[in-house]
Every structure is written in C-alpha cells, then in structure tokens.
Design a protein around this motif. Structure first.
Motif, PDB file in Angstrom:
ATOM      1  N   SER A  63      66.508  25.198  43.403  1.00  0.00           N
ATOM      2  CA  SER A  63      67.139  26.501  43.200  1.00  0.00           C
ATOM      3  C   SER A  63      68.607  26.355  42.846  1.00  0.00           C
ATOM      4  O   SER A  63      69.279  25.429  43.296  1.00  0.00           O
ATOM      5  CB  SER A  63      67.039  27.346  44.473  1.00  0.00           C
ATOM      6  OG  SER A  63      65.687  27.598  44.786  1.00  0.00           O
ATOM      7  N   VAL A  65      72.143  29.128  42.105  1.00  0.00           N
ATOM      8  CA  VAL A  65      72.628  30.498  42.146  1.00  0.00           C
ATOM      9  C   VAL A  65      73.298  30.792  40.813  1.00  0.00           C
ATOM     10  O   VAL A  65      74.177  30.052  40.364  1.00  0.00           O
ATOM     11  CB  VAL A  65      73.615  30.700  43.311  1.00  0.00           C
ATOM     12  CG1 VAL A  65      74.172  32.120  43.312  1.00  0.00           C
ATOM     13  CG2 VAL A  65      72.921  30.400  44.636  1.00  0.00           C
ATOM     14  N   SER A  66      72.844  31.869  40.161  1.00  0.00           N
ATOM     15  CA  SER A  66      73.369  32.227  38.846  1.00  0.00           C
ATOM     16  C   SER A  66      74.770  32.811  38.967  1.00  0.00           C
ATOM     17  O   SER A  66      75.247  33.109  40.069  1.00  0.00           O
ATOM     18  CB  SER A  66      72.446  33.243  38.177  1.00  0.00           C
ATOM     19  OG  SER A  66      72.632  34.517  38.771  1.00  0.00           O
ATOM     20  N   LYS A  68      75.554  35.678  38.348  1.00  0.00           N
ATOM     21  CA  LYS A  68      75.425  37.013  38.929  1.00  0.00           C
ATOM     22  C   LYS A  68      75.132  36.956  40.429  1.00  0.00           C
ATOM     23  O   LYS A  68      74.966  37.994  41.061  1.00  0.00           O
ATOM     24  CB  LYS A  68      74.296  37.775  38.224  1.00  0.00           C
ATOM     25  CG  LYS A  68      74.637  38.182  36.797  1.00  0.00           C
ATOM     26  CD  LYS A  68      73.400  38.596  36.007  1.00  0.00           C
ATOM     27  CE  LYS A  68      72.819  39.908  36.497  1.00  0.00           C
ATOM     28  NZ  LYS A  68      71.634  40.294  35.685  1.00  0.00           N
ATOM     29  N   GLU A  70      72.470  35.530  41.842  1.00  0.00           N
ATOM     30  CA  GLU A  70      71.042  35.562  42.151  1.00  0.00           C
ATOM     31  C   GLU A  70      70.484  34.143  42.185  1.00  0.00           C
ATOM     32  O   GLU A  70      70.862  33.298  41.369  1.00  0.00           O
ATOM     33  CB  GLU A  70      70.296  36.387  41.094  1.00  0.00           C
ATOM     34  CG  GLU A  70      70.631  37.871  41.184  1.00  0.00           C
ATOM     35  CD  GLU A  70      70.162  38.648  39.959  1.00  0.00           C
ATOM     36  OE1 GLU A  70      69.640  38.030  39.019  1.00  0.00           O
ATOM     37  OE2 GLU A  70      70.340  39.877  39.958  1.00  0.00           O
ATOM     38  N   THR A  71      69.576  33.920  43.134  1.00  0.00           N
ATOM     39  CA  THR A  71      68.960  32.610  43.249  1.00  0.00           C
ATOM     40  C   THR A  71      67.777  32.497  42.295  1.00  0.00           C
ATOM     41  O   THR A  71      66.869  33.328  42.316  1.00  0.00           O
ATOM     42  CB  THR A  71      68.478  32.372  44.698  1.00  0.00           C
ATOM     43  OG1 THR A  71      69.613  32.437  45.557  1.00  0.00           O
ATOM     44  CG2 THR A  71      67.824  31.010  44.844  1.00  0.00           C
ATOM     45  N   ASN A  72      67.816  31.502  41.435  1.00  0.00           N
ATOM     46  CA  ASN A  72      66.725  31.212  40.515  1.00  0.00           C
ATOM     47  C   ASN A  72      66.088  29.897  40.942  1.00  0.00           C
ATOM     48  O   ASN A  72      66.787  28.906  41.147  1.00  0.00           O
ATOM     49  CB  ASN A  72      67.232  31.095  39.075  1.00  0.00           C
ATOM     50  CG  ASN A  72      67.721  32.427  38.531  1.00  0.00           C
ATOM     51  OD1 ASN A  72      67.100  33.449  38.751  1.00  0.00           O
ATOM     52  ND2 ASN A  72      68.837  32.408  37.833  1.00  0.00           N
ATOM     53  N   GLY A  88      62.999  34.229  39.372  1.00  0.00           N
ATOM     54  CA  GLY A  88      64.315  34.741  39.715  1.00  0.00           C
ATOM     55  C   GLY A  88      64.226  35.699  40.890  1.00  0.00           C
ATOM     56  O   GLY A  88      63.268  36.464  41.004  1.00  0.00           O
ATOM     57  N   GLU A  89      65.247  35.646  41.743  1.00  0.00           N
ATOM     58  CA  GLU A  89      65.283  36.497  42.940  1.00  0.00           C
ATOM     59  C   GLU A  89      65.164  37.982  42.593  1.00  0.00           C
ATOM     60  O   GLU A  89      64.560  38.759  43.332  1.00  0.00           O
ATOM     61  CB  GLU A  89      66.620  36.223  43.639  1.00  0.00           C
ATOM     62  CG  GLU A  89      66.904  37.032  44.864  1.00  0.00           C
ATOM     63  CD  GLU A  89      68.305  36.734  45.418  1.00  0.00           C
ATOM     64  OE1 GLU A  89      69.147  36.164  44.706  1.00  0.00           O
ATOM     65  OE2 GLU A  89      68.522  37.088  46.586  1.00  0.00           O
ATOM     66  N   ALA A  90      65.712  38.384  41.432  1.00  0.00           N
ATOM     67  CA  ALA A  90      65.744  39.803  41.080  1.00  0.00           C
ATOM     68  C   ALA A  90      64.349  40.354  40.767  1.00  0.00           C
ATOM     69  O   ALA A  90      64.098  41.549  40.948  1.00  0.00           O
ATOM     70  CB  ALA A  90      66.662  40.023  39.879  1.00  0.00           C
ATOM     71  N   ASN A  91      63.453  39.480  40.289  1.00  0.00           N
ATOM     72  CA  ASN A  91      62.104  39.919  39.912  1.00  0.00           C
ATOM     73  C   ASN A  91      61.066  38.941  40.462  1.00  0.00           C
ATOM     74  O   ASN A  91      60.471  38.173  39.701  1.00  0.00           O
ATOM     75  CB  ASN A  91      61.976  40.009  38.381  1.00  0.00           C
ATOM     76  CG  ASN A  91      62.836  41.108  37.807  1.00  0.00           C
ATOM     77  OD1 ASN A  91      62.582  42.283  38.022  1.00  0.00           O
ATOM     78  ND2 ASN A  91      63.876  40.716  37.092  1.00  0.00           N
TER      79      ASN A  91
END
Ligand SMILES: [Zn+2]
Ligand SMILES: [Zn+2]
Length: 156
Positions: A63, A65-66, A68, A70-72, A88-91
């Motif tokens: 992983s 952290v982007s 933004k 967010e953890t990818n 991606g954490e967001a989706n």
C-alpha cells in the motif's frame, strides 16, 4: 471487444483469474508513480467490480498513500511480483485490473487518459480521446468521459 468471461494471469502463471462481467471502463494513467510502478510509459487498467474478479493463487499486498491522502493497495503475485490489480480506499468495491495481465490484452484499449502532463513525449494520443492533464477530483467524471467517448466511437 473483451469476451466475458475473460481470463488472465501474472507472468509466471502462479496467479490466474477470471473476470465475469464487463469492466466499467478502461483508462491509461501517465503519472510518474504509475511509470515507476510499471517500469513503463503508462499504466493501462480496467476498472471492474471486485466481486466479478475471481482470483486463484497467492498475492502479496503493498500500500501507498496518494497525494490526496488515500491508501491505494496493489496486489502482486507472491512468486513473480507481477501486479495484478489494485484497490483504492475511496472505492473499495472496485479494483483496477492491469490490462497487460489479460490473456488477450489487445481486446481492450483506454477510453480516457489521465495525468497527460507527465506523458512521455513520444507517445502520441488520438485527438478525440478524453484527456486530463491531472485527474478529476470526482472519479465519476472519468467514468462519464469514458462513457461519452465509447458512445461517440460506437455510434459514429
Ligand atoms: Zn507470478
Ligand atoms: Zn497513475
């Protein structure tokens, strides 16, 4: 056209998968992180519902952290290290399936390009394909741009 179910694997073959539904869309990302990650000019990925991707074989997760925040998480073959997909954490219900791992990668082509400001100068893109110099804040914009492009390509 991608025939569903579509199959794929890592380069050593220890990880195999079957995709049982059409991807939402396919994109190319020209950001420098994707260039580092793939060791290539850009990443091409299919956005698919995680529950339509059946994977066999052992994966490791890594992983980052982007920008933004967010953890990818990338999932790689435990044997050969080949990245297969990334969530991606967001989706969390979606994943980005790496197109080169398909058994027939020529069946898909990007419907939207992002981070073109770091695109390799020798890589020429068609004028009519949606392009973002970075990426839209709302990922739905990418989906909409890809849908519009697909409609104009198939309907013209
Ligand atoms: Zn492998
Ligand atoms: Zn990228």
């Amino acid at each position: 056209m991608l025939n569903i179910p579509a199959t794929g694997s890592c380069q050593c073959g220890a990880v195999t998968y079957t995709l049982s539904a059409e991807p939402l869309f396919t994109y190319a990302c020209h950001c420098h992180t994707c260039q580092k990650r793939t060791g290539s000019a850009c990443a091409v990925a299919l956005v698919v519902a995680l529950d339509t991707l059946a994977i066999e074989g052992e994966l490791t997760a890594w992983s980052r952290v982007s920008d933004k925040g967010e953890t990818n998480t990338r999932y790689n073959c435990a044997a050969c290290g080949n990245t297969v997909h990334g969530v991606g954490e967001a989706n969390p219900a979606l994943t980005k399936l790496q197109s080169g791992t398909l058994d027939d990668p020529r069946a898909v082509e990007p419907e939207v390009h992002m981070w073109t400001r770091s695109r390799q100068a020798w890589l020429k893109l068609p004028d009519d394909i949606p392009q973002y110099t970075t990426q839209p804040d709302d990922p739905l914009q990418l989906l909409q741009a890809a849908m519009d492009y697909r409609a104009s390509r198939d309907g013209a």
